[in-house]
Design a protein around this motif. Structure first.
Motif, PDB file in Angstrom:
ATOM      1  N   LEU A   1       0.755  -1.167   0.000  1.00  0.00           N
ATOM      2  CA  LEU A   1      -0.068  -0.024   0.130  1.00  0.00           C
ATOM      3  C   LEU A   1       0.658   1.215   0.067  1.00  0.00           C
ATOM      4  CD1 LEU A   1      -3.168  -0.336   2.309  1.00  0.00           C
ATOM      5  CD2 LEU A   1      -3.012  -0.205  -0.404  1.00  0.00           C
ATOM      6  N   GLY A   2       1.782   1.215   0.591  1.00  0.00           N
ATOM      7  CA  GLY A   2       2.780   2.689   0.729  1.00  0.00           C
ATOM      8  C   GLY A   2       3.722   2.794  -0.350  1.00  0.00           C
ATOM      9  N   MET A   3       3.737   1.829  -1.293  1.00  0.00           N
ATOM     10  CA  MET A   3       4.690   1.876  -2.512  1.00  0.00           C
ATOM     11  C   MET A   3       4.335   2.964  -3.652  1.00  0.00           C
ATOM     12  SD  MET A   3       7.290  -0.598  -2.178  1.00  0.00           S
ATOM     13  CE  MET A   3       7.224  -1.674  -3.555  1.00  0.00           C
ATOM     14  N   PRO A   4       3.192   3.031  -4.025  1.00  0.00           N
ATOM     15  CA  PRO A   4       2.972   4.034  -5.117  1.00  0.00           C
ATOM     16  C   PRO A   4       3.858   5.297  -5.258  1.00  0.00           C
ATOM     17  CG  PRO A   4       0.947   3.013  -4.386  1.00  0.00           C
ATOM     18  CD  PRO A   4       1.713   2.814  -3.425  1.00  0.00           C
ATOM     19  N   SER A   5       3.858   6.205  -4.121  1.00  0.00           N
ATOM     20  CA  SER A   5       4.445   7.434  -4.342  1.00  0.00           C
ATOM     21  C   SER A   5       5.987   7.411  -4.316  1.00  0.00           C
ATOM     22  CB  SER A   5       3.901   8.337  -3.213  1.00  0.00           C
ATOM     23  OG  SER A   5       4.209   7.755  -2.070  1.00  0.00           O
ATOM     24  N   ARG A   6       6.527   6.215  -3.729  1.00  0.00           N
ATOM     25  CA  ARG A   6       7.898   6.000  -3.693  1.00  0.00           C
ATOM     26  C   ARG A   6       8.054   5.677  -4.914  1.00  0.00           C
ATOM     27  NH1 ARG A   6      11.291   5.060   1.015  1.00  0.00           N
ATOM     28  NH2 ARG A   6      13.437   4.593   0.048  1.00  0.00           N
ATOM     29  N   ILE A   7       7.560   4.615  -5.808  1.00  0.00           N
ATOM     30  CA  ILE A   7       8.006   3.996  -7.014  1.00  0.00           C
ATOM     31  C   ILE A   7       7.919   5.398  -7.926  1.00  0.00           C
ATOM     32  CG2 ILE A   7       7.417   2.674  -8.932  1.00  0.00           C
ATOM     33  CD1 ILE A   7       6.505   0.650  -7.044  1.00  0.00           C
ATOM     34  N   ALA A   8       6.943   6.087  -7.637  1.00  0.00           N
ATOM     35  CA  ALA A   8       6.628   7.282  -8.679  1.00  0.00           C
ATOM     36  C   ALA A   8       8.007   8.139  -8.643  1.00  0.00           C
ATOM     37  CB  ALA A   8       5.512   7.903  -8.630  1.00  0.00           C
ATOM     38  N   SER A   9       8.352   8.376  -7.087  1.00  0.00           N
ATOM     39  CA  SER A   9       9.498   9.523  -6.947  1.00  0.00           C
ATOM     40  C   SER A   9      10.963   9.087  -7.494  1.00  0.00           C
ATOM     41  CB  SER A   9       9.447   9.833  -5.608  1.00  0.00           C
ATOM     42  OG  SER A   9       8.125  10.605  -5.213  1.00  0.00           O
ATOM     43  N   VAL A  10      10.961   7.575  -7.185  1.00  0.00           N
ATOM     44  CA  VAL A  10      12.378   6.883  -7.395  1.00  0.00           C
ATOM     45  C   VAL A  10      12.701   6.861  -8.824  1.00  0.00           C
ATOM     46  CG1 VAL A  10      13.583   5.029  -6.978  1.00  0.00           C
ATOM     47  CG2 VAL A  10      12.568   5.838  -5.148  1.00  0.00           C
ATOM     48  N   TRP A  11      11.478   6.466  -9.542  1.00  0.00           N
ATOM     49  CA  TRP A  11      11.793   5.997 -11.111  1.00  0.00           C
ATOM     50  C   TRP A  11      11.521   7.249 -12.232  1.00  0.00           C
ATOM     51  CZ3 TRP A  11      14.266   1.979 -13.236  1.00  0.00           C
ATOM     52  CH2 TRP A  11      14.831   1.145 -12.426  1.00  0.00           C
ATOM     53  N   PHE A  12      10.443   8.066 -11.599  1.00  0.00           N
ATOM     54  CA  PHE A  12       9.697   8.957 -12.868  1.00  0.00           C
ATOM     55  C   PHE A  12      10.336  10.397 -12.431  1.00  0.00           C
ATOM     56  CE2 PHE A  12       7.542   5.135 -12.929  1.00  0.00           C
ATOM     57  CZ  PHE A  12       6.999   5.196 -14.347  1.00  0.00           C
ATOM     58  N   GLY A  13      10.266  11.310 -13.799  1.00  0.00           N
ATOM     59  CA  GLY A  13      10.640  12.572 -13.694  1.00  0.00           C
ATOM     60  C   GLY A  13       9.420  13.222 -13.117  1.00  0.00           C
ATOM     61  N   SER A  14       9.935  14.623 -12.918  1.00  0.00           N
ATOM     62  CA  SER A  14       8.941  15.811 -12.130  1.00  0.00           C
ATOM     63  C   SER A  14       8.033  15.793 -12.809  1.00  0.00           C
ATOM     64  CB  SER A  14       9.771  16.832 -11.671  1.00  0.00           C
ATOM     65  OG  SER A  14      10.083  17.243 -12.736  1.00  0.00           O
ATOM     66  N   HIS A  15       7.909  15.583 -14.343  1.00  0.00           N
ATOM     67  CA  HIS A  15       6.663  16.047 -14.768  1.00  0.00           C
ATOM     68  C   HIS A  15       5.610  14.972 -15.195  1.00  0.00           C
ATOM     69  CE1 HIS A  15       9.796  13.746 -17.596  1.00  0.00           C
ATOM     70  NE2 HIS A  15       8.761  13.946 -18.597  1.00  0.00           N
ATOM     71  N   GLU A  16       6.189  13.684 -14.542  1.00  0.00           N
ATOM     72  CA  GLU A  16       5.321  12.449 -14.898  1.00  0.00           C
ATOM     73  C   GLU A  16       4.973  12.047 -13.443  1.00  0.00           C
ATOM     74  OE1 GLU A  16       7.366  10.345 -17.569  1.00  0.00           O
ATOM     75  OE2 GLU A  16       8.895   9.562 -16.208  1.00  0.00           O
ATOM     76  N   VAL A  17       5.482  12.330 -12.384  1.00  0.00           N
ATOM     77  CA  VAL A  17       5.557  11.624 -11.252  1.00  0.00           C
ATOM     78  C   VAL A  17       4.027  11.317 -10.466  1.00  0.00           C
ATOM     79  CG1 VAL A  17       5.681  13.737  -9.800  1.00  0.00           C
ATOM     80  CG2 VAL A  17       6.558  11.499  -8.892  1.00  0.00           C
ATOM     81  N   SER A  18       3.157  12.314 -10.915  1.00  0.00           N
ATOM     82  CA  SER A  18       1.731  12.016 -10.350  1.00  0.00           C
ATOM     83  C   SER A  18       0.930  11.105 -11.111  1.00  0.00           C
ATOM     84  CB  SER A  18       1.074  13.427 -10.408  1.00  0.00           C
ATOM     85  OG  SER A  18       1.603  14.263  -9.389  1.00  0.00           O
ATOM     86  N   THR A  19       1.189  11.255 -12.731  1.00  0.00           N
ATOM     87  CA  THR A  19       0.614  10.245 -13.635  1.00  0.00           C
ATOM     88  C   THR A  19       1.069   8.896 -13.247  1.00  0.00           C
ATOM     89  OG1 THR A  19       0.525  11.920 -15.142  1.00  0.00           O
ATOM     90  CG2 THR A  19       0.283   9.426 -15.876  1.00  0.00           C
ATOM     91  N   ALA A  20       2.384   8.624 -12.883  1.00  0.00           N
ATOM     92  CA  ALA A  20       3.095   7.110 -12.269  1.00  0.00           C
ATOM     93  C   ALA A  20       2.128   6.761 -11.045  1.00  0.00           C
ATOM     94  CB  ALA A  20       4.405   7.236 -12.355  1.00  0.00           C
ATOM     95  N   CYS A  21       1.960   7.704 -10.048  1.00  0.00           N
ATOM     96  CA  CYS A  21       1.472   7.454  -8.652  1.00  0.00           C
ATOM     97  C   CYS A  21      -0.079   6.835  -9.095  1.00  0.00           C
ATOM     98  CB  CYS A  21       1.577   8.461  -7.737  1.00  0.00           C
ATOM     99  SG  CYS A  21       0.939   8.071  -6.099  1.00  0.00           S
ATOM    100  N   SER A  22      -0.631   7.479 -10.044  1.00  0.00           N
ATOM    101  CA  SER A  22      -2.261   7.180 -10.486  1.00  0.00           C
ATOM    102  C   SER A  22      -1.968   5.766 -10.969  1.00  0.00           C
ATOM    103  CB  SER A  22      -2.668   8.097 -11.411  1.00  0.00           C
ATOM    104  OG  SER A  22      -2.698   9.240 -10.700  1.00  0.00           O
ATOM    105  N   VAL A  23      -1.073   5.593 -11.729  1.00  0.00           N
ATOM    106  CA  VAL A  23      -1.138   4.157 -12.358  1.00  0.00           C
ATOM    107  C   VAL A  23      -0.838   2.965 -11.526  1.00  0.00           C
ATOM    108  CG1 VAL A  23       0.309   2.713 -14.319  1.00  0.00           C
ATOM    109  CG2 VAL A  23      -0.543   5.108 -14.801  1.00  0.00           C
TER     110      VAL A  23
END
Length: 456
Positions: free
Chosen positions: A127-149
């Motif tokens: 449960l706590g992984m989405p925002s961590r994966i988004a921040s560690v792997w994705f750029g600032s212009h796509e981090v919120s989209t990655a968290c949503s996915v």
């Protein structure tokens, strides 16, 4: 001595999408196992010869298990990293699925409880992984989209959990036939969970060779001695804006957990014999919520209007819950489909908003810790709301139970209005980009220009 370290090169890697989709997939499988009992509550009540409340506890075990284990797992996430947590979560998910195959007799209810508890343990690592994966792997212009996915996978799993069990397991009288149909579902789940665990071993990496954003580069360059897990938690609990978000997130998601767990009972009460349509209504809630979650992620990446978007979605969740409450008993299933879908669009769409808003309010603290505290709040309210709403429904009817949830969504809406939009992560990205530009260098990495523009 005396010379500053060169800033790390910022780059994006195609593997980030494989990591994200793999996480979404095993999160999907785990979420399916959460709701697979609740979506056909009446069938499992008859098969195991237990009360409806006992079947409800199979869903609530996910919530109860999470609360005491959040801090140990969040500590492990910070100390051992993403790959270790991914391996543990996917392994436990597979083990729990296989244990359930040992519960194919009516007297073996304790075995299915054990399997569900193991799956609940897996959820703590998910449960706590989405925002961590988004921040560690994705750029600032796509981090919120990655968290949503990343959140999308969990929600899709709940959707399949509403749709598939009523289709695979018809409400037949013959116990042997019922056991056969249940075993098919359990075998399919165990096979998928095992395949995903193998893929995690082969594909899932700790982090990319280079950081994806300036904010992430700043965190990775921080000496390990500077970070204290206990101090991080204390700083979060002293952050007034985050505390408000933690409570409001818990109220909203707790309502969603209660609604999902008790949906079958609500629909069957007003529309007897409609187990399949009850599952389809749950599916509608989740699918429309997935659309809402993805749109909200894209919207945040383009506008960075975290406070405004969160407040609007919260208000619409309240409106959707009120409309659903007063249309459930009208006698028209198509109306329930429409109102439940509208409710799901906003209530489920709120989930990634909470994670991303928390990451903004608490930067540079670990996203795993902030997300974990949000989820603890959601589990506590989810257990309380499920138990109390179930009792209210039993004594006063479904409308009274749903009005109980409406009152807390109203409280959450008011509290959300008092959260200040202190967007620390966006400010860090902007300041780092400006520093690089002033030093005479171009921002490295794909999307740097769009990231700077969106922050501005």
């Amino acid at each position: 001595g005396g010379t500053a370290a060169a800033p790390a090169e910022v780059r994006l890697y195609r593997r980030r999408w494989a990591v994200l989709l793999l996480f979404s997939s095993y999160s999907l499988c785990n979420a399916f196992q959460w709701i697979q009992y609740g979506s056909i509550n009446n069938v499992f009540v008859r098969f195991y010869g237990v009360s409806a409340f006992a079947i409800d506890w199979l869903s609530m075990s996910y919530m109860l298990t999470y609360i005491p284990l959040l801090f140990p797992v969040a500590w492990l996430l910070d100390k051992r990293g993403l790959r270790f947590i991914a391996l543990a979560g996917s392994a436990l998910n597979a083990v729990g699925a296989w244990v359930k195959l040992g519960s194919m007799k009516p007297h073996l209810f304790p075995v299915t409880v054990l399997g569900q508890v193991i799956c609940a343990l897996a959820q703590v690592f998910i449960l706590g992984m989405p925002s961590r994966i988004a921040s560690v792997w994705f750029g600032s212009h796509e981090v919120s989209t990655a968290c949503s996915v990343a959140v999308f996978g969990n929600q899709l799993g709940i959707a399949i959990g509403f749709l598939v069990p009523p289709v695979l397991i018809p409400n037949v009288e013959d116990v042997e036939k019922l056991a056969y149909h249940i075993s098919i579902m359990f075998f399919m789940t165990a096979g998928v969970a095992s395949a995903l665990f193998i893929l995690v071993i082969l594909v899932f990496k700790e982090k990319p060779p280079n950081p994806p954003s300036r904010a992430q580069a700043s965190i990775q360059s921080r000496p390990a001695a500077e970070y204290s897990y206990v101090q991080s938690i204390l700083r979060l609990l002293r952050n007034a804006n985050f505390l408000l978000l933690m409570v409001t997130y818990g109220l909203n998601v707790g309502c969603f957990y209660a609604l999902s767990t008790l949906l079958n009972r609500m629909v069957i009460h007003h529309y007897p014999g409609e187990e399949v349509n009850a599952g389809r209504i749950g599916l509608t809630i989740i699918l429309s919520g997935i659309v809402g979650a993805l749109l909200s992620g894209i919207w945040l990446d383009r506008t960075k209007t975290y406070k405004q978007t969160t407040l609007v979605v919260y208000i619409m969740s309240l409106v959707g819950m009120i409309v659903y409450t007063f249309t459930l008993s009208l006698g028209h299933l198509w109306v329930v489909f429409v109102t439940a879908g509208t409710l799901g669009f906003f209530m489920t769409g709120y989930l990634p908003l909470g994670f991303e808003f928390a990451a903004e309010l608490t930067y540079p603290e670990s996203e795993g810790t902030s997300s974990g505290l949000l989820n603890v709040s959601a589990q506590i309210f989810g257990i309380a709301f499920t138990i109390v709403q179930g009792q209210i429904m039993g004594h006063f009817g479904t409308k009274a139970g749903n009005l109980f949830l409406c009152s807390f969504l109203f409280l959450g809406t008011v509290m959300t209005a008092f959260i200040k939009a202190d967007l620390r992560r966006q400010q860090a990205n902007l300041e780092n980009e400006q520093t690089v530009i002033q030093s005479g260098k171009r921002p490295e990495g794909p999307g740097s220009r769009s990231a700077l523009t969106s922050c501005s």
